[in-house]
Design an enzyme around this catalytic site. Structure first.
Site, PDB file in Angstrom:
ATOM      1  N   GLY A 137     -41.916   8.624   2.261  1.00 38.00           N
ATOM      2  CA  GLY A 137     -43.243   8.524   2.495  1.00 38.00           C
ATOM      3  C   GLY A 137     -44.319   9.575   2.199  1.00 38.00           C
ATOM      4  O   GLY A 137     -45.270   9.521   2.236  1.00 38.00           O
ATOM      5  N   GLU A 190     -45.008  14.547   7.658  1.00 37.31           N
ATOM      6  CA  GLU A 190     -44.604  13.212   7.809  1.00 37.31           C
ATOM      7  C   GLU A 190     -45.877  12.360   7.177  1.00 37.31           C
ATOM      8  O   GLU A 190     -46.967  12.686   7.383  1.00 37.31           O
ATOM      9  CB  GLU A 190     -44.476  12.991   9.419  1.00 37.31           C
ATOM     10  CG  GLU A 190     -43.168  12.523   9.737  1.00 37.31           C
ATOM     11  CD  GLU A 190     -42.774  11.158   9.497  1.00 37.31           C
ATOM     12  OE1 GLU A 190     -42.810  10.694   8.314  1.00 37.31           O
ATOM     13  OE2 GLU A 190     -42.119  10.392  10.346  1.00 37.31           O
ATOM     14  N   ASP A 191     -45.405  11.215   6.765  1.00 45.32           N
ATOM     15  CA  ASP A 191     -46.525  10.166   6.440  1.00 45.32           C
ATOM     16  C   ASP A 191     -47.136   9.525   7.714  1.00 45.32           C
ATOM     17  O   ASP A 191     -48.532   9.511   7.926  1.00 45.32           O
ATOM     18  CB  ASP A 191     -45.998   9.128   5.635  1.00 45.32           C
ATOM     19  CG  ASP A 191     -44.857   8.382   5.977  1.00 45.32           C
ATOM     20  OD1 ASP A 191     -44.098   8.666   6.994  1.00 45.32           O
ATOM     21  OD2 ASP A 191     -44.420   7.580   5.248  1.00 45.32           O
ATOM     22  N   ASP A 198     -45.079   6.583  14.395  1.00 48.47           N
ATOM     23  CA  ASP A 198     -45.312   5.518  14.907  1.00 48.47           C
ATOM     24  C   ASP A 198     -44.633   5.476  16.303  1.00 48.47           C
ATOM     25  O   ASP A 198     -45.518   5.845  17.492  1.00 48.47           O
ATOM     26  CB  ASP A 198     -44.422   4.391  14.176  1.00 48.47           C
ATOM     27  CG  ASP A 198     -44.911   2.723  14.648  1.00 48.47           C
ATOM     28  OD1 ASP A 198     -45.662   2.861  15.765  1.00 48.47           O
ATOM     29  OD2 ASP A 198     -44.439   2.128  14.248  1.00 48.47           O
ATOM     30  N   LYS A 228     -50.159   6.608  15.105  1.00 41.27           N
ATOM     31  CA  LYS A 228     -50.207   5.419  15.516  1.00 41.27           C
ATOM     32  C   LYS A 228     -50.492   5.615  17.248  1.00 41.27           C
ATOM     33  O   LYS A 228     -50.915   4.469  17.755  1.00 41.27           O
ATOM     34  CB  LYS A 228     -49.361   4.344  15.282  1.00 41.27           C
ATOM     35  CG  LYS A 228     -49.232   3.572  13.840  1.00 41.27           C
ATOM     36  CD  LYS A 228     -48.413   2.591  13.473  1.00 41.27           C
ATOM     37  CE  LYS A 228     -48.937   1.915  12.402  1.00 41.27           C
ATOM     38  NZ  LYS A 228     -47.559   1.042  11.701  1.00 41.27           N
ATOM     39  N   PHE A 272     -49.780  -2.650   9.850  1.00 44.83           N
ATOM     40  CA  PHE A 272     -48.925  -2.057   8.979  1.00 44.83           C
ATOM     41  C   PHE A 272     -49.403  -1.685   7.609  1.00 44.83           C
ATOM     42  O   PHE A 272     -50.192  -2.420   6.952  1.00 44.83           O
ATOM     43  CB  PHE A 272     -47.867  -2.989   8.501  1.00 44.83           C
ATOM     44  CG  PHE A 272     -46.559  -2.370   7.785  1.00 44.83           C
ATOM     45  CD1 PHE A 272     -45.728  -1.582   8.801  1.00 44.83           C
ATOM     46  CD2 PHE A 272     -46.707  -2.220   6.555  1.00 44.83           C
ATOM     47  CE1 PHE A 272     -44.567  -1.116   8.007  1.00 44.83           C
ATOM     48  CE2 PHE A 272     -45.528  -1.623   5.837  1.00 44.83           C
ATOM     49  CZ  PHE A 272     -44.413  -1.112   6.664  1.00 44.83           C
ATOM     50  N   ASP A 278     -44.885   2.617   2.085  1.00 38.75           N
ATOM     51  CA  ASP A 278     -44.518   1.592   1.456  1.00 38.75           C
ATOM     52  C   ASP A 278     -44.107   0.219   2.363  1.00 38.75           C
ATOM     53  O   ASP A 278     -43.934   0.483   3.465  1.00 38.75           O
ATOM     54  CB  ASP A 278     -43.171   1.900   0.637  1.00 38.75           C
ATOM     55  CG  ASP A 278     -42.127   1.953   1.731  1.00 38.75           C
ATOM     56  OD1 ASP A 278     -42.150   2.562   2.532  1.00 38.75           O
ATOM     57  OD2 ASP A 278     -41.142   1.268   1.244  1.00 38.75           O
ATOM     58  N   ARG A 289     -46.480   2.420  -2.727  1.00 36.22           N
ATOM     59  CA  ARG A 289     -46.499   3.883  -2.759  1.00 36.22           C
ATOM     60  C   ARG A 289     -47.725   4.374  -3.557  1.00 36.22           C
ATOM     61  O   ARG A 289     -48.063   5.625  -3.170  1.00 36.22           O
ATOM     62  CB  ARG A 289     -45.346   4.166  -2.866  1.00 36.22           C
ATOM     63  CG  ARG A 289     -44.189   4.165  -1.786  1.00 36.22           C
ATOM     64  CD  ARG A 289     -42.802   5.158  -2.042  1.00 36.22           C
ATOM     65  NE  ARG A 289     -41.877   4.748  -1.311  1.00 36.22           N
ATOM     66  CZ  ARG A 289     -41.477   4.760  -0.112  1.00 36.22           C
ATOM     67  NH1 ARG A 289     -42.361   5.258   0.705  1.00 36.22           N
ATOM     68  NH2 ARG A 289     -40.267   4.226   0.079  1.00 36.22           N
TER      69      ARG A 289
HETATM   70  P1  IMP Z   1     -41.436   6.003  13.909  1.00 41.30           P
HETATM   71  O1  IMP Z   1     -40.049   6.763  13.804  1.00 41.30           O
HETATM   72  O2  IMP Z   1     -41.400   4.904  14.682  1.00 41.30           O
HETATM   73  O3  IMP Z   1     -42.456   7.117  14.559  1.00 41.30           O
HETATM   74  O4  IMP Z   1     -41.805   5.739  12.495  1.00 41.30           O
HETATM   75  C1  IMP Z   1     -42.073   6.717  11.486  1.00 41.30           C
HETATM   76  C2  IMP Z   1     -41.533   6.102  10.027  1.00 41.30           C
HETATM   77  O5  IMP Z   1     -41.654   4.772  10.114  1.00 41.30           O
HETATM   78  C3  IMP Z   1     -42.271   6.856   9.007  1.00 41.30           C
HETATM   79  O6  IMP Z   1     -41.895   7.833   8.421  1.00 41.30           O
HETATM   80  C4  IMP Z   1     -42.759   5.583   8.249  1.00 41.30           C
HETATM   81  O7  IMP Z   1     -41.705   5.803   7.046  1.00 41.30           O
HETATM   82  C5  IMP Z   1     -42.360   4.228   8.735  1.00 41.30           C
HETATM   83  N1  IMP Z   1     -43.596   3.612   9.400  1.00 41.30           N
HETATM   84  C6  IMP Z   1     -44.056   3.527  10.524  1.00 41.30           C
HETATM   85  N2  IMP Z   1     -45.315   2.661  10.535  1.00 41.30           N
HETATM   86  C7  IMP Z   1     -45.233   2.580   9.155  1.00 41.30           C
HETATM   87  C8  IMP Z   1     -46.555   1.671   8.505  1.00 41.30           C
HETATM   88  O8  IMP Z   1     -47.532   1.218   9.137  1.00 41.30           O
HETATM   89  N3  IMP Z   1     -46.575   1.412   7.056  1.00 41.30           N
HETATM   90  C9  IMP Z   1     -45.245   2.040   6.646  1.00 41.30           C
HETATM   91  N4  IMP Z   1     -44.427   2.871   6.826  1.00 41.30           N
HETATM   92  C10 IMP Z   1     -44.264   3.162   8.509  1.00 41.30           C
HETATM   93 MG    MG Z   2     -41.039   4.580   5.075  1.00 38.73          MG
END
Ligand code: IMP
Ligand code: MG
Length: 183
Positions: free
Chosen positions: A55, A110-111, A114, A142, A162, A169, A175
């Site tokens: 990402g 990081e992209d 969340d 987020k 999302f 992606d 992407r």
């Molecule tokens: P976390 O572990 O819940 O913080 O999620 C982080 C990872 O989930 C990121 O590195 C993304 O790859 C993916 N992710 C979370 N939200 C989104 C979104 O809205 N679009 C695309 N990928 C997401």
């Molecule tokens: Mg991803």
């Protein structure tokens, strides 16, 4: 929402709901982040920017070109989402950076953050490799729950939708969009 023929072709008939951050907004913010990161380090810190694949690849490529310091780049491959839109909480590390982290200033890129699960799993593993400092720079945040690992640098607060594009992606689609959109 009016898209150019090139933008229509990129979507190939798939629908996006709206553009959340335009390519121009992203570019302006990435320049600022590059400036902020530049101000925090000195050349002797031997800055190592570690991108979390896949990402972060677009963001990282733009960001490092805005950092006015010597920089090394490496990557980390983790997998958490599979094909869904909801995190499984299971973060697998598929590739660890080969660079030595010891004594260096490390910035993990990081992209999007969340739930924070990915950071919670990965940061201790990087910390164990004895960097002089370890910070996180995320394009999007987020802010869904407690931020025990809150990133030092955040590009944008993300709406609770999302998001795709600029590296993000959905099941590997979108992407390559130069802007950030919601599905
Ligand atoms: P976390 O572990 O819940 O913080 O999620 C982080 C990872 O989930 C990121 O590195 C993304 O790859 C993916 N992710 C979370 N939200 C989104 C979104 O809205 N679009 C695309 N990928 C997401
Ligand atoms: Mg991803």
């Amino acid at each position: 929402m009016t898209l150019t023929p090139q933008e229509e072709a990129q979507l190939g008939g798939r629908e996006i709901r709206r553009v959340v951050f335009t390519a121009e907004e992203v570019d302006a913010r990435v320049r600022e982040l590059g400036r902020e990161i530049t101000e925090c380090y000195r050349p002797e810190d031997r800055l190592l920017v570690v991108g979390l694949l896949k990402g972060s690849f677009v963001f990282l490529a733009d960001l490092v070109r805005r950092i006015a310091l010597p920089v090394h780049v490496d990557f980390l491959v983790a997998s958490s989402y599979g094909k869904g839109k909801v995190s499984t909480g299971d973060v697998r590390l598929l590739y660890d950076p080969e660079s030595s982290l010891s004594g260096r200033a490390v910035v993990l890129v990081e992209d999007i953050v969340d739930s924070g699960t990915t950071l919670r799993k990965l940061l201790p593993r990087l910390q164990a490799r004895d960097p002089a400092s370890l910070e996180v720079c995320t394009l999007l945040h987020k802010r869904t729950d407690g931020d025990e690992h809150s990133p030092r640098w955040v590009g944008f607060d993300a709406p609770n939708e999302f998001l795709v594009g600029y590296g993000l992606d959905h099941a590997e689609d979108f992407r390559h969009l130069p802007y950030i959109a919601s599905l």
